[in-house]
Design an enzyme around this catalytic site. Structure first.
Site, PDB file in Angstrom:
ATOM      1  CE  LYS A  73       5.754  -4.643  11.460  1.00 25.71           C
ATOM      2  NZ  LYS A  73       6.627  -5.252  11.882  1.00 25.71           N
TER       3      LYS A  73
ATOM      4  CG  HIS B 227      -2.967  -4.853   2.590  1.00 30.44           C
ATOM      5  ND1 HIS B 227      -1.744  -5.314   1.310  1.00 30.44           N
ATOM      6  CD2 HIS B 227      -2.359  -3.863   2.918  1.00 30.44           C
ATOM      7  CE1 HIS B 227      -1.715  -3.582   1.482  1.00 30.44           C
ATOM      8  NE2 HIS B 227      -1.265  -2.888   2.385  1.00 30.44           N
TER       9      HIS B 227
END
Length: 967
Positions: A601, A171
């Protein structure tokens, strides 16, 4: 007429005015870049006519003017020009700028390789201006021996006992298609050869023709993936790097290590079985939030890797048979050769072999041994191929290589025999390279990690306890869970049979364990539990491995990601180590993975970086207390927002004692190409990891002073508070994020096989780390990277001006702090709040404009404070090379940014007013059969007006290429 002439001033001339002067004598970047551009513009004119080429130049010139003064009016002029293009031309112009950026990147790579070669020729390692990203193995060894006064033997012992395990992930995988990557590699090769010193005029002409052909082929290739990749596609893409560079790169690199050792007085080679470099993969094993990775996919991927490994060995074994033509050998080898010769059929011929297809005579004993190895490799490859294609094979397993030692043994026998007969020089040739490949890649090429979310294991346990009628595992406390799991682990009874009621999800988890049990254990690496929070998460996986009859259980690795989990990790590990059963199971070795993406995040880059630093220190202390050797597995992204950055520095800035010669780190999909895309890049990557790991172990960075820690703790609280108050608590934020960036359109890129969200509904917290970072990178605002730094600096400096001096000392004396600041500074060098302001004006509702303005003010304030702390007058003043490279790219990226903003406006508001002068500019050459309009037909199912979706995707890909860190 004069006007027309002015307009025709080429981008090349414009570039020369725009570009910074040469940074050094061997600086050929401007030259390379100008040559590629000239060739491309000629091709563009041939394919689409002069008017369209002029349009591209006009767009570029406006963009370059904006870069000089940052006047927002220039962006509006650019917007008018862009919206005046018809659909086909729009795609051609966006594609041209995306293509030019890729060419600029190639020019950079060739320039870096050119400088590196010059540096090595001069034997000059003093040029520290690029030491921020370089780490040479020879330089490191000399530094340790001559500057640090380590003995050569100490250095050799440390080196041969260290391991760097590089874990390739899928990814978000490449945002550049493989078809294009191969063409780019050929452009790179042509460019390197064109500037070679001894090139003849004829060679030059032929190379120039090849260069033009490859540039045109790349431009004529559809850049857009029309279907999303499957995990098998991702695996094949990842494996192609082994085929092309890594396979041959490893023995070549290890030879360089041997040479570097010789130069410090060690006359021994690195033993072939020293695990200096290892490779693992997540492609086809990482099922965290990716429903497309099924047990069947995992099985296929393992068989594919086994087939590829056997094929790579098989392709080299005949060369080795040619090389080892000697007749002298030791008794052990002669006896083995006689036995094999006796047992083979008298007149056996193998017509499927090209060389040595008849029975090898006994007076070539090495060839007899290697011939037997070749037969087994052939059957190993064919068995994997049949299993993969048909699910069965007629070739019995015992006729193939099933374990690593069985494969290594005859090769070691040849090596020992050659050394015994005085032929060590021959043994240390291709045979040593082959042995090193076998030790590095084994029979499985890479070891596949399995990754699964902890909640999925909890669901399985819950189904089991309910079936046994002893309650709901899900509702039990952590203590009760541990108690029950341990009683089962100590006991012998099977927990469940085929009558266990299951859902699709539970079946998927159990079938994955069954695949692990079915395949050879050398296929697998670690079993990683994401979102791990407690000891029971680890024990549950241990129990499931036992229940599913896995003969050699995988090591279980908890992954701590969120800030709270990182804080709780040391206590969870201490609890695990205090369990006798568990300590016996791990045999003094434990691995822990720390996640950079989700922690960033969750709390912002500043607090995440500091918490990761402290968590590592505490985890190491816990491990030392229980006499356990801890390996840290760093889950770093390719981008700074996800923990990326220069390898050498990232390793050297880790806390002391946390690496100790054992490092595992992810190489993310989006940076695999720049790490392994070409031979010299592969060599450089292996060198950086090996050298930095050695240096960290032998010359650990100093620990931070107590007052520095106290200041960092204060700042982390302020930074987290500011970050969360905006990202999670500010009611306008989610709407602003979705409008101001291409977040909603990101999914159209068909980049990776994983969905963008963990759960289809929900806010920022459900977004995966990549779709969170990617849109901010696209608008060059990079909010997740810098948000929090500014207020932290501001508050501690306002509180006491002495803190500014302390921060400056930290920057100069503490590698961790310096790296953290330098990476954010590099992101500021790539950023441009003017682009974010344009996006606001075009895409964001007016009531949110003040909020956007507020964020841009924070950006500027943070940048100013950061430069104060680093004592820099302007960004990147210490790295002229990077500064030059970024300035070269800026005009291309700005064009794509403006293109993207106006395209998003037309996608989201089909009624928005645009220029009406839309006559096609593109004129195909008389030989060409398809006009630019036909590009629009490549996407017949788009729900938007013709050409818009493709233009948008091309801008995304181009900006990603320009920022060199996708998401």
């Amino acid at each position: 007429m004069a006007n027309k002439m002015e307009k025709m001033a080429s981008i090349d001339a414009q570039l020369r005015q725009l570009a910074p002067a040469k940074v050094s004598e061997d600086d050929k970047l401007i030259e390379y870049d100008a040559l590629l551009l000239d060739r491309f513009l000629d091709i563009l004119q041939d394919l689409h006519g002069e008017d369209l080429k002029d349009s591209v130049q006009e767009v570029y010139e406006l963009s370059a003017e904006y870069e000089r003064k940052h006047d927002p009016k220039k962006l509006e002029e650019l917007g008018k020009l862009i919206t005046g293009l018809d659909a086909g031309d729009s795609i051609v112009v966006a594609k041209s700028f995306s293509h030019m950026l890729n060419l600029a990147n190639l020019a950079e790579e060739v320039q870096i390789a050119h400088r590196r070669r010059n540096k090595l020729k001069k034997g000059d390692f003093r040029d520290e201006s690029n030491a921020t990203t370089e780490s040479d193995i020879e330089e490191t060894l000399k530094k340790l021996v001559f500057n640090m006064k380590k003995s050569p033997q100490e250095v050799f012992d440390a080196l041969k006992n260290q391991t760097v395990d590089l874990v390739l992930t899928a990814h978000p995988t490449q945002s550049v298609r493989r078809s294009l990557l191969q063409k780019h590699a050929r452009v790179r090769n042509c460019l390197s050869q064109l500037y070679a010193k001894d090139i003849t005029p004829d060679d030059k002409q032929e190379l120039d023709e090849s260069l033009q052909r490859e540039i045109q082929a790349a431009f004529r290739t559809d850049e857009i993936k029309r279907t999303p990749p499957t995990p098998q596609d991702e695996m094949r893409a990842g494996m192609s790097y082994f085929h092309e560079t890594i396979w041959k790169g490893v023995p070549k690199f290890l030879r360089r290590v041997d040479t570097a050792l010789k130069n410090i007085g060690i006359n021994e080679r690195v033993p072939y079985n020293a695990p200096l470099i290892q490779f693992s993969s997540w492609m086809g094993g990482d099922r965290d939030g990716n429903p497309r990775v099924t047990p069947e996919v995992t099985r296929d991927v393992c068989l594919l890797a086994r087939m590829m490994a056997a094929n790579l060995y098989y392709s080299q074994i005949e060369d080795l048979m040619f090389e080892l033509s000697m007749w002298r050998c030791n008794d052990e080898l002669r006896d083995r050769a006689e036995e094999l010769h006796r047992n083979s059929k008298k007149d056996e011929v193998a017509k499927h072999y090209i060389e040595f297809w008849k029975k090898v005579p006994l007076n070539e004993p090495y060839r007899v041994i290697l011939g037997h190895v070749r037969d087994k490799l052939y059957r190993t490859r064919e068995r994997s191929r049949y299993l993969l294609a048909h699910g069965y094979s007629d070739i019995p397993e015992e006729d193939t290589f099933t374990n690593f030692d069985e494969f290594l043994e005859p090769l070691e026998l040849c090596y020992r025999s050659l050394c015994f007969c005085g032929d060590r020089a021959i043994a240390d040739g291709s045979l040593l390279d082959f042995l090193r490949q076998v030790s590095t890649f084994g029979l499985s090429l890479v070891r596949l990690d399995i990754r699964q979310e902890s909640d999925r294991h909890t669901d399985v346990m819950d189904a089991i306890t309910k079936h046994l009628e002893i309650g709901s595992y899900q509702e039990w406390s952590e203590e009760k869970r541990q108690e029950w799991l341990l009683s089962e682990l100590v006991g012998k009874r099977p927990l469940f049979g085929p009558d266990l009621p299951t859902t699709d999800e539970i079946r998927d988890v159990l079938d994955t364990f069954h695949v692990i049990a079915e395949l050879p254990s050398d296929n697998f690496g670690a079993y990683i539990i994401s979102m791990a929070t407690a000891p029971s998460d680890v024990l549950a996986v241990e129990l499931l491995q036992r229940e599913c009859k896995i003969k050699n259980p995988l090591r279980v690795v908890p992954l701590f990601e969120k800030l709270a989990d990182l804080e709780a990790a040391p206590a969870a590990l201490a609890r695990l180590f205090s369990i006798d059963w568990y300590r016996n199971r791990i045999d003094g070795k434990q691995e822990v993975m720390i996640g950079y993406s989700d922690s960033g995040k969750d709390a912002g880059r500043f607090s995440a970086a500091w918490q990761l630093y402290k968590a590592q220190e505490e985890l190491i202390n816990v491990a030392q207390k229980f006499s356990v050797k801890l390996t840290m597995f760093h889950g770093r992204g390719g981008t700074v927002g996800r923990g990326g950055g220069p390898t050498h520095l990232a390793i050297l800035s880790q806390p002391p004692d946390t690496i100790h010669g054992s490092l595992r780190v992810t190489v993310q999909g989006e940076v695999i190409e720049q790490s392994f895309g070409e031979e010299h890049l592969c060599f450089r990557t292996l060198q950086r990891f090996t050298a930095a790991t050695l240096e960290h172990g032998m010359r650990p960075p100093s620990s931070p002073k107590p007052e520095w820690r106290a200041l960092m703790d204060q700042m982390a609280i302020i930074a987290t508070e500011e970050y969360r108050s905006i990202v999670f608590k500010e009611p306008r934020f989610v709407e602003y994020f979705r409008l101001a960036t291409p977040e909603m359109e990101y999914g159209r890129m068909n980049i990776g096989s994983r969905p963008a969200k963990r759960r289809p509904s929900g806010g920022i917290e459900t977004l995966r780390a990549i779709p969170w970072i990617f849109p901010w990178t696209q608008t060059r605002f990079h909010l997740p990277v810098w948000l929090g730094f500014g207020s932290a600096f501001k508050q501690v400096i306002e509180k006491d001006v002495k803190n500014l001096h302390m921060l400056q000392d930290m920057y100069n004396q503490w590698p961790f702090f310096r790296v953290t600041i330098d990476l954010v500074e590099m992101v500021f060098a790539k950023g441009d709040p003017g682009i974010a302001a344009l996006n606001d004006r075009l895409l964001v509702s007016q009531n949110l404009w003040p909020f956007g303005e507020q964020l841009r003010n924070k950006y500027e304030e943070t940048k100013k404070l950061l430069l104060q702390v680093a004592t820099h007058k302007e960004v990147l003043e210490g790295d002229p090379y990077l500064k030059q490279r970024l300035r070269l790219r800026d005009s291309y990226i700005t064009t794509l940014n403006v293109f993207q903003a106006y395209t998003l406006k037309r996608i989201r508001d089909p009624k928005s007013s645009v220029n009406a002068s839309r006559l096609p500019l593109s004129r195909e050459s008389p030989e060409a059969t398809k006009p630019a309009d036909e590009l629009v037909t490549l996407n017949p199912t788009s729900e938007y007006a013709p050409g818009l979706e493709d233009t948008l995707i091309l801008t995304m890909k181009g900006i990603a290429a320009g920022m060199q860190n996708t998401g």
